[in-house]
Design a protein around this motif. Structure first.
Motif, PDB file in Angstrom:
ATOM      1  N   ASN A 120       6.135 -10.680   2.139  1.00 50.97           N
ATOM      2  CA  ASN A 120       5.674 -10.135   3.414  1.00 50.97           C
ATOM      3  C   ASN A 120       4.647  -9.032   3.194  1.00 50.97           C
ATOM      4  OD1 ASN A 120       7.570 -11.756   4.684  1.00 50.97           O
ATOM      5  ND2 ASN A 120       9.165 -10.230   4.476  1.00 50.97           N
ATOM      6  N   TYR A 121       3.475  -9.191   3.835  1.00 47.75           N
ATOM      7  CA  TYR A 121       2.395  -8.215   3.752  1.00 47.75           C
ATOM      8  C   TYR A 121       1.892  -7.926   5.157  1.00 47.75           C
ATOM      9  CZ  TYR A 121       2.501 -10.184  -0.903  1.00 47.75           C
ATOM     10  OH  TYR A 121       2.919 -10.644  -2.115  1.00 47.75           O
ATOM     11  N   ARG A 122       1.412  -6.720   5.385  1.00 48.59           N
ATOM     12  CA  ARG A 122       0.815  -6.408   6.678  1.00 48.59           C
ATOM     13  C   ARG A 122      -0.523  -7.122   6.829  1.00 48.59           C
ATOM     14  NH1 ARG A 122       1.406  -0.007   6.543  1.00 48.59           N
ATOM     15  NH2 ARG A 122       3.605   0.025   6.039  1.00 48.59           N
ATOM     16  N   PHE A 123      -1.317  -7.112   5.755  1.00 53.31           N
ATOM     17  CA  PHE A 123      -2.642  -7.734   5.758  1.00 53.31           C
ATOM     18  C   PHE A 123      -2.788  -8.557   4.497  1.00 53.31           C
ATOM     19  CE2 PHE A 123      -3.015  -3.437   7.539  1.00 53.31           C
ATOM     20  CZ  PHE A 123      -3.327  -3.752   8.841  1.00 53.31           C
ATOM     21  N   GLY A 124      -3.461  -9.685   4.572  1.00 56.50           N
ATOM     22  CA  GLY A 124      -3.803 -10.461   3.396  1.00 56.50           C
ATOM     23  C   GLY A 124      -2.664 -11.287   2.834  1.00 56.50           C
ATOM     24  N   ASN A 125      -2.859 -11.714   1.566  1.00 56.79           N
ATOM     25  CA  ASN A 125      -1.877 -12.562   0.908  1.00 56.79           C
ATOM     26  C   ASN A 125      -1.651 -12.075  -0.521  1.00 56.79           C
ATOM     27  OD1 ASN A 125      -4.120 -13.366  -0.532  1.00 56.79           O
ATOM     28  ND2 ASN A 125      -4.373 -15.265   0.597  1.00 56.79           N
ATOM     29  N   THR A 126      -0.832 -12.804  -1.256  1.00 59.02           N
ATOM     30  CA  THR A 126      -0.457 -12.403  -2.610  1.00 59.02           C
ATOM     31  C   THR A 126      -1.655 -12.312  -3.543  1.00 59.02           C
ATOM     32  OG1 THR A 126       1.693 -13.474  -2.308  1.00 59.02           O
ATOM     33  CG2 THR A 126       1.018 -12.994  -4.563  1.00 59.02           C
ATOM     34  N   ILE A 127      -2.522 -13.290  -3.514  1.00 55.58           N
ATOM     35  CA  ILE A 127      -3.663 -13.312  -4.429  1.00 55.58           C
ATOM     36  C   ILE A 127      -4.596 -12.134  -4.159  1.00 55.58           C
ATOM     37  CG2 ILE A 127      -5.707 -14.619  -5.120  1.00 55.58           C
ATOM     38  CD1 ILE A 127      -4.046 -17.161  -4.515  1.00 55.58           C
ATOM     39  N   MET A 128      -4.876 -11.859  -2.906  1.00 50.35           N
ATOM     40  CA  MET A 128      -5.752 -10.752  -2.560  1.00 50.35           C
ATOM     41  C   MET A 128      -5.178  -9.426  -3.048  1.00 50.35           C
ATOM     42  SD  MET A 128      -6.870  -9.268   1.156  1.00 50.35           S
ATOM     43  CE  MET A 128      -5.425  -8.246   1.309  1.00 50.35           C
ATOM     44  N   TRP A 129      -3.879  -9.188  -2.799  1.00 53.14           N
ATOM     45  CA  TRP A 129      -3.266  -7.926  -3.203  1.00 53.14           C
ATOM     46  C   TRP A 129      -3.143  -7.804  -4.714  1.00 53.14           C
ATOM     47  CZ3 TRP A 129      -3.781  -3.988  -0.486  1.00 53.14           C
ATOM     48  CH2 TRP A 129      -3.762  -4.056   0.905  1.00 53.14           C
ATOM     49  N   ALA A 130      -2.915  -8.902  -5.409  1.00 51.59           N
ATOM     50  CA  ALA A 130      -2.857  -8.853  -6.871  1.00 51.59           C
ATOM     51  C   ALA A 130      -4.216  -8.437  -7.444  1.00 51.59           C
ATOM     52  CB  ALA A 130      -2.421 -10.200  -7.431  1.00 51.59           C
ATOM     53  N   PHE A 131      -5.303  -8.984  -6.902  1.00 49.38           N
ATOM     54  CA  PHE A 131      -6.637  -8.590  -7.358  1.00 49.38           C
ATOM     55  C   PHE A 131      -6.914  -7.122  -7.057  1.00 49.38           C
ATOM     56  CE2 PHE A 131      -7.951 -13.171  -7.362  1.00 49.38           C
ATOM     57  CZ  PHE A 131      -8.291 -13.198  -8.708  1.00 49.38           C
ATOM     58  N   ILE A 132      -6.560  -6.670  -5.866  1.00 48.61           N
ATOM     59  CA  ILE A 132      -6.803  -5.272  -5.504  1.00 48.61           C
ATOM     60  C   ILE A 132      -6.028  -4.338  -6.420  1.00 48.61           C
ATOM     61  CG2 ILE A 132      -6.383  -3.523  -3.726  1.00 48.61           C
ATOM     62  CD1 ILE A 132      -7.118  -5.670  -1.650  1.00 48.61           C
ATOM     63  N   VAL A 133      -4.766  -4.648  -6.649  1.00 49.12           N
ATOM     64  CA  VAL A 133      -3.923  -3.787  -7.486  1.00 49.12           C
ATOM     65  C   VAL A 133      -4.466  -3.708  -8.909  1.00 49.12           C
ATOM     66  CG1 VAL A 133      -1.655  -3.681  -8.584  1.00 49.12           C
ATOM     67  CG2 VAL A 133      -1.821  -4.014  -6.125  1.00 49.12           C
ATOM     68  N   MET A 134      -4.904  -4.815  -9.468  1.00 47.85           N
ATOM     69  CA  MET A 134      -5.313  -4.816 -10.871  1.00 47.85           C
ATOM     70  C   MET A 134      -6.772  -4.400 -11.088  1.00 47.85           C
ATOM     71  SD  MET A 134      -2.492  -5.329 -12.164  1.00 47.85           S
ATOM     72  CE  MET A 134      -3.059  -5.138 -13.825  1.00 47.85           C
ATOM     73  N   LEU A 135      -7.644  -4.615 -10.118  1.00 44.15           N
ATOM     74  CA  LEU A 135      -9.063  -4.357 -10.340  1.00 44.15           C
ATOM     75  C   LEU A 135      -9.572  -3.028  -9.784  1.00 44.15           C
ATOM     76  CD1 LEU A 135     -10.490  -7.927  -9.728  1.00 44.15           C
ATOM     77  CD2 LEU A 135      -9.971  -6.826 -11.897  1.00 44.15           C
ATOM     78  N   VAL A 136      -8.816  -2.371  -8.965  1.00 46.27           N
ATOM     79  CA  VAL A 136      -9.290  -1.129  -8.357  1.00 46.27           C
ATOM     80  C   VAL A 136      -8.634   0.081  -9.025  1.00 46.27           C
ATOM     81  CG1 VAL A 136      -9.679   0.050  -6.153  1.00 46.27           C
ATOM     82  CG2 VAL A 136      -9.643  -2.405  -6.212  1.00 46.27           C
ATOM     83  N   ASN A 137      -8.186  -0.085 -10.225  1.00 42.36           N
ATOM     84  CA  ASN A 137      -7.595   0.978 -11.044  1.00 42.36           C
ATOM     85  C   ASN A 137      -6.511   1.758 -10.311  1.00 42.36           C
ATOM     86  OD1 ASN A 137      -8.976   0.368 -13.362  1.00 42.36           O
ATOM     87  ND2 ASN A 137     -10.722   1.598 -12.782  1.00 42.36           N
TER      88      ASN A 137
END
Length: 67
Positions: A34-51
């Motif tokens: 469950n996410y407020r916005f987006g999906n699993t793939i989007m949040w995984a990229f944000i978490v790992m690529l935005v330091n």
């Protein structure tokens, strides 16, 4: 190079905190559907690529309600 070596005792704990925080956020992303916005793939990229800011953004804006 001397500046880096002089500040190494400060940088090592900060890097450790950043890696730990990123791993905690990534594990949470992968385990909770469950996410407020987006999906699993989007949040995984944000978490790992935005330091350090990626996990903070996820926990503030993306984490949904636990059921």
């Amino acid at each position: 190079m001397k500046i880096l070596l002089d500040n190494l005792p400060i940088l090592i704990p900060l890097i450790g905190v950043q890696v730990a925080f990123g791993l905690i956020a990534l594990i949470h992303v992968l385990r909770h559907p469950n996410y407020r916005f987006g999906n699993t793939i989007m949040w995984a990229f944000i978490v790992m690529l935005v330091n350090i800011f990626g996990p903070i953004i996820y926990f503030v804006f993306g984490r949904g309600e636990d059921q």
